[in-house]
Design a protein around this motif. Structure first.
Motif, mmCIF file in Angstrom:
data_model
loop_
_atom_site.group_PDB
_atom_site.id
_atom_site.type_symbol
_atom_site.label_atom_id
_atom_site.label_comp_id
_atom_site.label_asym_id
_atom_site.label_seq_id
_atom_site.Cartn_x
_atom_site.Cartn_y
_atom_site.Cartn_z
ATOM 1 N N SER A 105 0.833 -1.213 0.000
ATOM 2 C CA SER A 105 0.000 0.000 0.000
ATOM 3 C C SER A 105 0.861 1.254 0.000
ATOM 4 C CB SER A 105 -0.920 0.027 1.226
ATOM 5 O OG SER A 105 -1.835 -1.037 1.163
ATOM 6 N N HIS A 106 1.932 1.241 0.782
ATOM 7 C CA HIS A 106 2.840 2.394 0.846
ATOM 8 C C HIS A 106 3.395 2.727 -0.532
ATOM 9 C CE1 HIS A 106 6.149 5.018 1.977
ATOM 10 N NE2 HIS A 106 6.936 4.226 1.256
ATOM 11 N N PHE A 107 3.872 1.720 -1.245
ATOM 12 C CA PHE A 107 4.474 1.975 -2.554
ATOM 13 C C PHE A 107 3.431 2.330 -3.612
ATOM 14 C CE2 PHE A 107 8.286 0.116 -0.671
ATOM 15 C CZ PHE A 107 9.196 1.076 -1.067
ATOM 16 N N ILE A 108 2.264 1.712 -3.563
ATOM 17 C CA ILE A 108 1.211 2.064 -4.527
ATOM 18 C C ILE A 108 0.807 3.519 -4.329
ATOM 19 C CG2 ILE A 108 -1.211 1.667 -5.154
ATOM 20 C CD1 ILE A 108 -0.659 -1.338 -4.557
ATOM 21 N N GLN A 109 0.514 3.899 -3.094
ATOM 22 C CA GLN A 109 0.108 5.280 -2.811
ATOM 23 C C GLN A 109 1.255 6.244 -3.077
ATOM 24 O OE1 GLN A 109 -1.318 5.941 1.162
ATOM 25 N NE2 GLN A 109 -1.621 8.119 0.829
ATOM 26 N N GLY A 110 2.456 5.890 -2.667
ATOM 27 C CA GLY A 110 3.609 6.769 -2.830
ATOM 28 C C GLY A 110 3.953 7.050 -4.279
ATOM 29 N N VAL A 111 3.900 6.022 -5.114
ATOM 30 C CA VAL A 111 4.176 6.215 -6.542
ATOM 31 C C VAL A 111 3.085 7.084 -7.156
ATOM 32 C CG1 VAL A 111 4.312 5.029 -8.781
ATOM 33 C CG2 VAL A 111 5.573 4.142 -6.819
ATOM 34 N N PHE A 112 1.841 6.827 -6.774
ATOM 35 C CA PHE A 112 0.712 7.590 -7.312
ATOM 36 C C PHE A 112 0.792 9.065 -6.939
ATOM 37 C CE2 PHE A 112 -3.745 9.057 -7.094
ATOM 38 C CZ PHE A 112 -4.090 8.871 -8.427
ATOM 39 N N THR A 113 1.156 9.359 -5.694
ATOM 40 C CA THR A 113 1.199 10.751 -5.229
ATOM 41 C C THR A 113 2.526 11.442 -5.509
ATOM 42 O OG1 THR A 113 1.988 10.133 -3.022
ATOM 43 C CG2 THR A 113 -0.423 10.246 -3.339
ATOM 44 N N GLY A 114 3.549 10.669 -5.835
ATOM 45 C CA GLY A 114 4.866 11.252 -6.076
ATOM 46 C C GLY A 114 5.698 11.377 -4.815
ATOM 47 N N ALA A 115 5.196 10.857 -3.685
ATOM 48 C CA ALA A 115 5.937 10.932 -2.421
ATOM 49 C C ALA A 115 7.080 9.929 -2.366
ATOM 50 C CB ALA A 115 4.987 10.702 -1.241
ATOM 51 N N VAL A 116 7.005 8.888 -3.175
ATOM 52 C CA VAL A 116 8.032 7.857 -3.216
ATOM 53 C C VAL A 116 8.856 8.050 -4.479
ATOM 54 C CG1 VAL A 116 8.415 5.378 -3.505
ATOM 55 C CG2 VAL A 116 6.754 6.174 -1.843
ATOM 56 N N PHE A 117 10.162 8.127 -4.299
ATOM 57 C CA PHE A 117 11.071 8.340 -5.417
ATOM 58 C C PHE A 117 11.608 7.034 -5.991
ATOM 59 C CE2 PHE A 117 11.588 12.107 -2.659
ATOM 60 C CZ PHE A 117 11.093 13.057 -3.535
ATOM 61 N N VAL A 118 11.684 5.995 -5.161
ATOM 62 C CA VAL A 118 12.326 4.749 -5.560
ATOM 63 C C VAL A 118 11.423 3.577 -5.191
ATOM 64 C CG1 VAL A 118 14.357 3.294 -5.243
ATOM 65 C CG2 VAL A 118 14.589 5.770 -5.089
ATOM 66 N N SER A 119 11.000 2.794 -6.172
ATOM 67 C CA SER A 119 10.258 1.560 -5.910
ATOM 68 C C SER A 119 11.257 0.415 -5.893
ATOM 69 C CB SER A 119 9.221 1.308 -7.003
ATOM 70 O OG SER A 119 8.211 2.265 -6.959
ATOM 71 N N PRO A 120 11.064 -0.546 -4.995
ATOM 72 C CA PRO A 120 12.041 -1.637 -4.907
ATOM 73 C C PRO A 120 11.966 -2.601 -6.082
ATOM 74 C CG PRO A 120 10.254 -1.987 -3.356
ATOM 75 C CD PRO A 120 10.019 -0.657 -3.994
ATOM 76 N N LYS A 121 13.107 -3.164 -6.403
ATOM 77 C CA LYS A 121 13.202 -4.242 -7.382
ATOM 78 C C LYS A 121 13.262 -5.528 -6.564
ATOM 79 C CE LYS A 121 16.094 -5.798 -11.204
ATOM 80 N NZ LYS A 121 14.944 -6.110 -12.029
ATOM 81 N N THR A 122 12.442 -6.512 -6.897
ATOM 82 C CA THR A 122 12.397 -7.765 -6.145
ATOM 83 C C THR A 122 13.159 -8.849 -6.888
ATOM 84 O OG1 THR A 122 10.244 -7.166 -5.224
ATOM 85 C CG2 THR A 122 10.867 -9.482 -5.113
#
Length: 178
Positions: A105-122
């Motif tokens: 949820s953190h990464f979905i919301q963060g990417v959508f709002t622009g608050a997250v700069f880096v999404s993890p690679k799994t």
């Protein structure tokens, strides 16, 4: 904009395809027993990275994707182990302070709002993580300390290395271990 949209789609697909993995809340987890260095996780970076030490709160900002660049200006690339791996559970509990569902949820919301700069690679295996961090100068990831070799650099966390007795990132002992 296109890159952000692509990242959002990838994160949404991963969240949808996840088999409902859910962990108990961090507060509900028992404290970790004191373990030896073989049970420690190492935070690893590329050998060219100038960073030597992070506090746990600084590390959390990086893992949450709230920090996008290293002090040398290089872009941060976060690598996580597959959700089924026990190493990831330690990182969720000790670094993120959340469960798998909350992390998604953190990464979905963060990417959508622009608050997250880096999404993890799994990545699936320790050797995949090791190779990736070795080959990507801005990469940061984690492995069991026993899986680390000299191709990468191990960061201190709060001034401690994985073999120090006060190091916090430890695996739970496997069942049947004394």
């Amino acid at each position: 904009m296109m890159r952000r949209a692509t990242s959002l789609v990838i994160v949404l697909i991963a969240a949808i395809l996840s088999p409902g993995i859910s962990s108990p809340s961090p507060a509900a987890l028992p404290p970790l027993p004191v373990a030896g260095p073989a049970d420690s996780l190492a935070i690893i970076v590329n050998q060219t990275n100038p960073v030597e030490n992070f506090s746990l709160p600084e590390l959390r900002k990086i893992f949450l994707g709230e920090r996008s660049h290293w002090p040398n200006g290089r872009r941060i690339t976060l690598v996580m182990m597959d959700p089924a791996q026990p190493e990831r559970k330690v990182i969720l509990r000790e670094v993120y302070g959340m469960n798998e569902k909350d992390l998604n949820s953190h990464f979905i919301q963060g990417v959508f709002t622009g608050a997250v700069f880096v999404s993890p690679k799994t990545l699936a295996t320790p050797s995949d993580v090791l190779k990736f961090v070795f080959n990507v100068p801005g990469a940061i990831g984690y492995l069991r300390a026993a899986d680390v070799d000299n191709s990468v650099k191990v960061l201190r966390v709060d001034g401690h290395l994985p073999d120090d007795k006060d190091y916090r990132l430890r695996m739970q002992p496997r069942p049947g271990k004394p």
